[in-house]
Design a protein around this motif. Structure first.
Motif, PDB file in Angstrom:
ATOM      1  N   LEU A   1       0.828  -1.209   0.000  1.00 31.60           N
ATOM      2  CA  LEU A   1       0.000   0.000   0.000  1.00 31.60           C
ATOM      3  C   LEU A   1       0.862   1.259   0.000  1.00 31.60           C
ATOM      4  N   LEU A   2       1.945   1.243   0.747  1.00 29.36           N
ATOM      5  CA  LEU A   2       2.853   2.391   0.762  1.00 29.36           C
ATOM      6  C   LEU A   2       3.516   2.590  -0.599  1.00 29.36           C
ATOM      7  N   GLN A   3       3.757   1.479  -1.327  1.00 30.37           N
ATOM      8  CA  GLN A   3       4.408   1.576  -2.631  1.00 30.37           C
ATOM      9  C   GLN A   3       3.436   1.996  -3.733  1.00 30.37           C
ATOM     10  N   THR A   4       2.181   1.511  -3.667  1.00 32.45           N
ATOM     11  CA  THR A   4       1.237   1.730  -4.768  1.00 32.45           C
ATOM     12  C   THR A   4       0.296   2.905  -4.532  1.00 32.45           C
ATOM     13  N   GLY A   5      -0.048   3.161  -3.258  1.00 31.99           N
ATOM     14  CA  GLY A   5      -1.009   4.238  -2.977  1.00 31.99           C
ATOM     15  C   GLY A   5      -2.387   3.937  -3.513  1.00 31.99           C
ATOM     16  N   SER A   6      -2.711   2.648  -3.645  1.00 30.22           N
ATOM     17  CA  SER A   6      -3.999   2.257  -4.219  1.00 30.22           C
ATOM     18  C   SER A   6      -4.392   0.896  -3.695  1.00 30.22           C
ATOM     19  N   ILE A   7      -5.638   0.763  -3.228  1.00 29.30           N
ATOM     20  CA  ILE A   7      -6.113  -0.525  -2.747  1.00 29.30           C
ATOM     21  C   ILE A   7      -6.236  -1.518  -3.896  1.00 29.30           C
ATOM     22  N   SER A   8      -6.730  -1.048  -5.046  1.00 25.10           N
ATOM     23  CA  SER A   8      -6.885  -1.956  -6.183  1.00 25.10           C
ATOM     24  C   SER A   8      -5.530  -2.427  -6.702  1.00 25.10           C
ATOM     25  N   ALA A   9      -4.556  -1.522  -6.780  1.00 28.89           N
ATOM     26  CA  ALA A   9      -3.224  -1.914  -7.249  1.00 28.89           C
ATOM     27  C   ALA A   9      -2.547  -2.851  -6.249  1.00 28.89           C
ATOM     28  N   ALA A  10      -2.753  -2.608  -4.968  1.00 34.86           N
ATOM     29  CA  ALA A  10      -2.179  -3.484  -3.947  1.00 34.86           C
ATOM     30  C   ALA A  10      -2.797  -4.868  -4.040  1.00 34.86           C
ATOM     31  N   ALA A  11      -4.109  -4.950  -4.271  1.00 31.23           N
ATOM     32  CA  ALA A  11      -4.778  -6.240  -4.396  1.00 31.23           C
ATOM     33  C   ALA A  11      -4.225  -7.024  -5.575  1.00 31.23           C
ATOM     34  N   GLU A  12      -3.990  -6.323  -6.695  1.00 32.40           N
ATOM     35  CA  GLU A  12      -3.447  -6.983  -7.876  1.00 32.40           C
ATOM     36  C   GLU A  12      -2.025  -7.484  -7.600  1.00 32.40           C
ATOM     37  N   ALA A  13      -1.212  -6.675  -6.934  1.00 33.24           N
ATOM     38  CA  ALA A  13       0.172  -7.059  -6.652  1.00 33.24           C
ATOM     39  C   ALA A  13       0.242  -8.243  -5.695  1.00 33.24           C
ATOM     40  N   LEU A  14      -0.685  -8.280  -4.754  1.00 30.29           N
ATOM     41  CA  LEU A  14      -0.687  -9.345  -3.752  1.00 30.29           C
ATOM     42  C   LEU A  14      -1.440 -10.588  -4.215  1.00 30.29           C
ATOM     43  N   GLY A  15      -2.202 -10.455  -5.297  1.00 26.63           N
ATOM     44  CA  GLY A  15      -2.966 -11.594  -5.795  1.00 26.63           C
ATOM     45  C   GLY A  15      -4.182 -11.915  -4.944  1.00 26.63           C
ATOM     46  N   VAL A  16      -4.787 -10.893  -4.329  1.00 26.66           N
ATOM     47  CA  VAL A  16      -5.976 -11.089  -3.494  1.00 26.66           C
ATOM     48  C   VAL A  16      -7.045 -10.094  -3.943  1.00 26.66           C
ATOM     49  N   THR A  17      -8.213 -10.154  -3.310  1.00 33.70           N
ATOM     50  CA  THR A  17      -9.303  -9.240  -3.656  1.00 33.70           C
ATOM     51  C   THR A  17      -9.112  -7.902  -2.949  1.00 33.70           C
ATOM     52  N   GLN A  18      -9.796  -6.874  -3.477  1.00 37.00           N
ATOM     53  CA  GLN A  18      -9.748  -5.565  -2.829  1.00 37.00           C
ATOM     54  C   GLN A  18     -10.351  -5.640  -1.427  1.00 37.00           C
ATOM     55  N   GLN A  19     -11.373  -6.494  -1.251  1.00 40.04           N
ATOM     56  CA  GLN A  19     -11.989  -6.654   0.066  1.00 40.04           C
ATOM     57  C   GLN A  19     -10.972  -7.206   1.072  1.00 40.04           C
ATOM     58  N   ALA A  20     -10.112  -8.128   0.604  1.00 33.38           N
ATOM     59  CA  ALA A  20      -9.093  -8.700   1.491  1.00 33.38           C
ATOM     60  C   ALA A  20      -8.079  -7.634   1.906  1.00 33.38           C
ATOM     61  N   VAL A  21      -7.693  -6.781   0.967  1.00 39.05           N
ATOM     62  CA  VAL A  21      -6.761  -5.697   1.291  1.00 39.05           C
ATOM     63  C   VAL A  21      -7.395  -4.731   2.284  1.00 39.05           C
ATOM     64  N   SER A  22      -8.668  -4.378   2.050  1.00 43.07           N
ATOM     65  CA  SER A  22      -9.366  -3.463   2.957  1.00 43.07           C
ATOM     66  C   SER A  22      -9.480  -4.059   4.356  1.00 43.07           C
ATOM     67  N   ALA A  23      -9.705  -5.374   4.426  1.00 36.82           N
ATOM     68  CA  ALA A  23      -9.818  -6.035   5.731  1.00 36.82           C
ATOM     69  C   ALA A  23      -8.481  -5.998   6.468  1.00 36.82           C
ATOM     70  N   GLN A  24      -7.390  -6.227   5.752  1.00 33.80           N
ATOM     71  CA  GLN A  24      -6.072  -6.168   6.379  1.00 33.80           C
ATOM     72  C   GLN A  24      -5.749  -4.740   6.830  1.00 33.80           C
ATOM     73  N   LEU A  25      -6.139  -3.761   6.018  1.00 30.83           N
ATOM     74  CA  LEU A  25      -5.902  -2.362   6.393  1.00 30.83           C
ATOM     75  C   LEU A  25      -6.683  -1.993   7.644  1.00 30.83           C
ATOM     76  N   ASN A  26      -7.913  -2.433   7.737  1.00 30.93           N
ATOM     77  CA  ASN A  26      -8.706  -2.156   8.939  1.00 30.93           C
ATOM     78  C   ASN A  26      -8.094  -2.816  10.174  1.00 30.93           C
ATOM     79  N   ARG A  27      -7.564  -4.013   9.989  1.00 29.83           N
ATOM     80  CA  ARG A  27      -6.905  -4.704  11.105  1.00 29.83           C
ATOM     81  C   ARG A  27      -5.648  -3.947  11.540  1.00 29.83           C
ATOM     82  N   LEU A  28      -4.895  -3.450  10.567  1.00 34.98           N
ATOM     83  CA  LEU A  28      -3.701  -2.670  10.874  1.00 34.98           C
ATOM     84  C   LEU A  28      -4.065  -1.390  11.633  1.00 34.98           C
ATOM     85  N   ARG A  29      -5.115  -0.722  11.187  1.00 31.91           N
ATOM     86  CA  ARG A  29      -5.543   0.509  11.862  1.00 31.91           C
ATOM     87  C   ARG A  29      -5.901   0.233  13.318  1.00 31.91           C
TER      88      ARG A  29
END
Length: 293
Positions: free
Chosen positions: A16-44
């Protein structure tokens, strides 16, 4: 709450720090945008900071999130550098190898190994300690000892061993009154005072005791010492005799006596804990020992 952070959350934060985008991070990680958002909420929740705020078509890191970028990358780099079994480069390895051995195998096996280590594992320090017998399995399991150089009959349960070579006994003395021009019969040995070497056990039997008992010969053992060096020094100072390993260099004045029948030899082995069988350093050491001997 920091201790509850997981590696997958740190990877998500890094991307996320490298891409600045949830959709781009999801693509890079090979997961869904919902999964990235869930991890971000957990981090917060764990870190107590928003970490990212909406900005145009993407998200922008908070000041706190930007301050974490270097540390997060260092953690991920360190984890990535952890080698799989068998993939460690011995030339860059830095650790201490601990070998437990008798004074005989220290001289014959461990010291040549110390020289060889300098060639293929220069960052490894070798610590040679006296033979451990009472708690060898436990100390190996705890990682206090890596390898034991001993005889096959003294390998405790729970350890694995490989044979290095078979050693022979020779009867030795330093007392010139004992005739050397003819072979001694076994029955004559009952008339001598013996010194036996019992490293780690301190008994008066010696490793050839069973062989003598089966032949009905009772030796008169008057001295038990923990090392072959002390056994030879005892021979230099008194009219005793001792059975010594054939490959052991003799001290001044100590000589071999001919026997009509020699006691059987014994097997010198390298013993280790089975949990260390995949250790690349131990694998290399064992391979070197087998090729050398």
């Amino acid at each position: 709450m920091i201790e509850k952070l997981e590696l997958k959350q740190l990877r998500t934060l890094s991307v996320l720090l490298q891409t600045g985008s949830i959709s781009a991070a999801a693509e890079a990680l090979g997961v869904t945008q919902q999964a990235v958002s869930a991890q971000l909420n957990r981090l917060r929740s764990l870190l107590g900071d928003d970490l990212f705020v909406r900005s145009g078509q993407g998200i922008a890191p908070t000041l706190y999130a930007r301050s974490l970028q270097t540390q997060v990358q260092q953690i991920l780099t360190a984890v990535q550098a952890i080698p799989l079994p068998g993939q460690q480069d011995l030339r860059t390895l830095e650790r201490t190898l601990v070998i437990s051995a008798t004074d005989y195998t220290q001289h014959l096996v461990a010291l040549p190994l110390a020289t060889a280590l300098r060639d293929w594992a220069p960052g490894v320090r070798l610590k040679i300690i006296n033979i451990e017998s009472q708690a060898l399995t436990r100390r190996m399991q705890q990682g206090d000892i890596d390898l034991a150089l001993t005889t096959s009959g003294y390998v405790p349960n729970g350890l694995t061993s490989i044979a290095l070579f078979t050693e022979e006994y020779r009867l030795c003395s330093a007392h010139l009154s004992i005739p050397q021009d003819q072979a001694l019969a076994l029955s004559e040995l009952a008339g001598f005072d013996f010194v036996v070497t019992s490293p780690g056990t301190a008994d008066f039997k010696g490793s050839a005791q069973d062989w003598f008992e089966r032949r009905g010969i009772e030796r008169r053992v008057v001295l038990s010492v923990p090392s072959f060096y002390m056994a030879q020094r005892a021979l230099q100072m008194s009219p005793m005799v001792a059975f010594l390993p054939a490959r052991l260099p003799l001290l001044a004045g100590v000589y071999c006596l001919p026997l009509e029948t020699q006691p059987p030899g014994y097997e010198v082995v390298a013993a280790y804990h089975p949990g260390a069988a995949s250790d690349p350093l131990l694998v290399q050491v064992l391979s070197w020992l087998q090729n050398r001997f």
